[in-house]
Design an enzyme around this catalytic site. Structure first.
Site, short mmCIF file in Angstrom:
data_model
loop_
_atom_site.label_atom_id
_atom_site.label_comp_id
_atom_site.label_asym_id
_atom_site.label_seq_id
_atom_site.Cartn_x
_atom_site.Cartn_y
_atom_site.Cartn_z
N SER A 1 52.16 32.53 0.75
CA SER A 1 53.45 33.18 1.05
C SER A 1 54.63 32.31 0.63
CB SER A 1 53.55 33.57 2.53
OG SER A 1 53.19 32.50 3.37
N HIS B 1 44.63 34.76 3.95
CA HIS B 1 45.90 34.17 4.41
C HIS B 1 46.24 34.80 5.77
CE1 HIS B 1 49.60 32.03 4.20
NE2 HIS B 1 50.28 32.76 3.33
N HIS C 1 40.35 25.76 5.87
CA HIS C 1 41.72 25.65 5.35
C HIS C 1 41.70 24.95 4.00
CE1 HIS C 1 46.04 24.90 5.18
NE2 HIS C 1 46.13 25.91 6.02
N ARG D 1 48.44 24.01 15.19
CA ARG D 1 48.95 25.33 15.61
C ARG D 1 47.92 26.03 16.49
NH1 ARG D 1 50.20 27.74 9.75
NH2 ARG D 1 48.03 27.07 9.58
N ASP E 1 45.06 31.13 12.87
CA ASP E 1 44.69 32.52 13.13
C ASP E 1 43.53 32.68 14.10
OD1 ASP E 1 46.65 33.46 11.26
OD2 ASP E 1 45.32 32.78 9.66
N1 CMX Z 1 33.59 30.96 6.47
C1 CMX Z 1 32.68 31.03 5.47
N2 CMX Z 1 32.80 30.41 4.31
C2 CMX Z 1 33.89 29.65 4.13
C3 CMX Z 1 34.87 29.49 5.12
C4 CMX Z 1 34.69 30.19 6.33
N3 CMX Z 1 35.59 30.16 7.31
N4 CMX Z 1 35.82 28.65 4.66
C5 CMX Z 1 35.45 28.29 3.41
N5 CMX Z 1 34.29 28.91 3.08
C6 CMX Z 1 33.57 28.86 1.82
C7 CMX Z 1 34.45 29.38 0.69
O1 CMX Z 1 34.42 30.81 0.67
C8 CMX Z 1 33.82 28.72 -0.51
O2 CMX Z 1 32.63 29.42 -0.80
P1 CMX Z 1 32.11 29.63 -2.33
O3 CMX Z 1 31.93 28.25 -2.88
O4 CMX Z 1 30.87 30.41 -2.17
O5 CMX Z 1 33.20 30.38 -3.03
C9 CMX Z 1 33.44 27.35 0.04
O6 CMX Z 1 33.31 27.52 1.45
C10 CMX Z 1 34.43 26.25 -0.26
O7 CMX Z 1 35.69 26.67 0.23
P2 CMX Z 1 36.78 25.60 0.73
O8 CMX Z 1 37.13 24.75 -0.45
O9 CMX Z 1 36.31 24.93 1.97
O10 CMX Z 1 37.98 26.53 1.16
P3 CMX Z 1 39.13 27.16 0.25
O11 CMX Z 1 40.21 26.13 0.13
O12 CMX Z 1 38.60 27.74 -0.99
O13 CMX Z 1 39.63 28.36 1.16
C11 CMX Z 1 40.27 29.44 3.15
C12 CMX Z 1 40.38 28.16 2.32
C13 CMX Z 1 41.25 29.36 4.31
C14 CMX Z 1 40.66 30.65 2.28
C15 CMX Z 1 38.80 29.56 3.65
O14 CMX Z 1 38.51 28.48 4.51
C16 CMX Z 1 38.54 30.87 4.36
O15 CMX Z 1 38.22 31.86 3.69
N6 CMX Z 1 38.66 30.93 5.73
C17 CMX Z 1 38.51 32.14 6.47
C18 CMX Z 1 39.77 33.00 6.34
C19 CMX Z 1 40.92 32.40 7.10
O16 CMX Z 1 40.81 32.03 8.27
N7 CMX Z 1 42.11 32.35 6.47
C20 CMX Z 1 43.35 31.90 7.14
C21 CMX Z 1 43.88 30.56 6.65
C22 CMX Z 1 45.18 30.21 7.33
C23 CMX Z 1 46.30 31.13 6.91
O17 CMX Z 1 46.71 31.07 5.74
O18 CMX Z 1 46.74 31.96 7.72
#
Ligand code: CMX
Length: 443
Positions: free
Chosen positions: A242, A272, A319, A328, A378
């Site tokens: 964002s 996000h 994250h 938070r 979240d």
């Molecule tokens: N559950 C399952 N798998 C997860 C995960 C979770 N909570 N967090 C990361 N992973 C996975 C990724 O999907 C990725 O998988 P692949 O290699 O198969 O593609 C792997 O672990 C490595 O990811 P990462 O480097 O640890 O995390 P990213 O920086 O790529 O992504 C985020 C960060 C937040 C998108 C991810 O942790 C996620 O999807 N979390 C769940 C959704 C969420 O809570 N989002 C809110 C974030 C805060 C906000 O912006 O509001």
């Protein structure tokens, strides 16, 4: 010129000259190097932006101009009517000027926003024209776009404003937009869930309490939660979707309405801001499968494993930058223990959130690929809203969005004051990348 604008000009204009000189003298120096993985995987860790309003440390979490969330909660001005959480007006003042606000500064901003808060009728008409089933974030984004007719930045550009004036009009649009967002958000809420019966703003209330009031919640604790909620979601440095979107779209000199609406489309993504609704859905789904009641830690662990096996993410965990529990999240835990779980009272959903916090990190860590197994903002926010009867979880991201305006729009005013140019990084094809690295693929 209002006092906040004067203060901003006194800080930003000399700094714009300093940044210009810095680029001239040090522009050739290197800040770091990046890898192929970073280029393919979301540019994580590449310093490619300057954002003044806040900085995120992977271990410690966010600092707003140097202040942590516990410091903001302890030290910043509160509502004189028995408030215990910081007023978001003060956090905006801090982000815009770099100085801690006095109570007078906060009152001035609250009055300033109250004066600017009238939303033109055609914005409501535009929202009304959408099908009732439209997601609240879509309504929010469209409502902001409908308000773009009010942009003084766009009008001044059309008349031929000078580059030196950009920040001034960006400030005016940003202040107007922030002032009006609670009204638009509450309108969407009441239209969608409360029989289209609307509540007028109360000019005596602060910005966050007024939002609670217009949504129909007069309980002091809801106003208290809204003040904290609007504070903790306000900013998370510059690279998140964002914030980055606002900066990127703004760099084309799209006005603050266009830039902020674009950023809300990013916030509406489940990785996000939409994660706050997804967390509640995920917990409801788990309880449904278990036939209701409070799940045991074993049942939660099994559900997490099942989620992972199905190739889905566990919402509220992980994250891109943080590597510890999000402060938070901790602030919301503290809110639960301080104001809700008292005198032997407990809230089922908030208790489930605490149990997930115990169970999820080791399971996520054991996958070996999730870089951060800890909860983000979240993971907790929906449970607190549910506790106070705000059960319409697909609205939660709109609340996140109202708060996020404070940080990203303060940053946008800085962008224009510092004269940041069009953002236009280079891209490369996979073929080009292989050539650059001397990689030969044997077919
Ligand atoms: N559950 C399952 N798998 C997860 C995960 C979770 N909570 N967090 C990361 N992973 C996975 C990724 O999907 C990725 O998988 P692949 O290699 O198969 O593609 C792997 O672990 C490595 O990811 P990462 O480097 O640890 O995390 P990213 O920086 O790529 O992504 C985020 C960060 C937040 C998108 C991810 O942790 C996620 O999807 N979390 C769940 C959704 C969420 O809570 N989002 C809110 C974030 C805060 C906000 O912006 O509001």
């Amino acid at each position: 010129m209002d006092t906040l604008k004067e203060k901003f000009a006194a800080k930003a204009l000399p700094m714009a000259a300093e940044v210009k000189a810095l680029i001239k003298e040090h522009g050739d120096k290197k800040l770091g190097e990046y890898t192929v993985a970073q280029v393919y995987q979301g540019m994580k860790g590449i310093i490619g932006l300057v954002t003044e309003t806040s900085k995120l440390d992977p271990e410690e979490g966010i600092r707003f101009r140097g202040y942590t969330i516990p410091e903001l909660r302890a030290q910043f001005p509160k509502s004189p009517n028995g408030g215990t959480e910081p007023l978001p007006e003060g956090v905006f003042y801090l982000m815009l000027t770099g100085e801690a606000p006095t109570m007078d500064d906060v009152t001035n901003i609250a009055n300033n926003w109250a004066r600017r808060s009238i939303v033109p009728k055609h914005v409501f008409d535009t929202i009304d024209a959408l099908p009732a089933s439209t997601h609240p974030m879509t309504m929010f984004s469209i409502g902001i776009m409908a308000m773009q007719t009010e942009s003084v930045f766009a009008a001044a550009y059309r008349k031929g404003m000078s580059k030196k004036e950009y920040w001034d009009y960006a400030y005016e649009d940003s202040m107007n937009l922030i002032a009006r967002l609670p009204r638009v958000a509450a309108y969407i809420y009441r239209k969608k869930y409360k029989n289209d019966e609307h509540i007028e703003p109360d000019p005596k209330l602060d910005w966050a309490a007024n939002l609670a009031h217009m949504m129909g919640y007069e309980d002091f604790n809801v106003k208290r939660l809204m003040r904290m909620y609007m504070t903790i979601h306000a900013d998370h440095e510059g690279g998140n979707v964002s914030a980055h979107t606002t900066h990127l779209v703004g760099s084309a000199l799209s006005d603050p309405y266009l830039s902020f609406a674009a950023s809300m489309n990013g916030l509406a993504g489940p990785l996000h801001g939409l994660a706050n609704q997804e967390v509640i859905l995920w917990i409801m789904h788990m309880r449904e499968q278990l036939g209701g009641g409070l799940p045991t830690e074993k049942q939660i662990a099994d559900f997490i494993k099942k989620t992972l096996e199905e190739g889905k993410v566990v919402p509220g965990y992980g994250h891109a930058v943080l590597r510890k529990t999000d402060p938070r999240f901790s602030a919301q835990q503290d809110f639960y223990h301080r104001y809700i779980a008292i005198d032997g009272k407990k809230d089922d959903l908030c208790e489930i959130v605490q149990s997930i916090y115990k169970v999820a990190p080791p399971i996520l860590e054991s996958t070996g690929k999730i870089k951060n197994p800890w909860p983000n903002v979240d993971a907790h926010s929906g449970a607190l809203l549910m506790h106070f009867g705000i059960t319409e979880f697909d609205f939660y991201t709109v609340l996140f969005g109202v708060s996020r305006a404070l940080g990203v729009l303060a940053s946008l005013v800085w962008d224009r004051a510092l004269g940041h140019p069009l953002e236009r990084p280079s891209s490369i094809t996979t073929e080009g990348l292989k050539k650059k690295l001397g990689i030969v693929t044997v077919k």
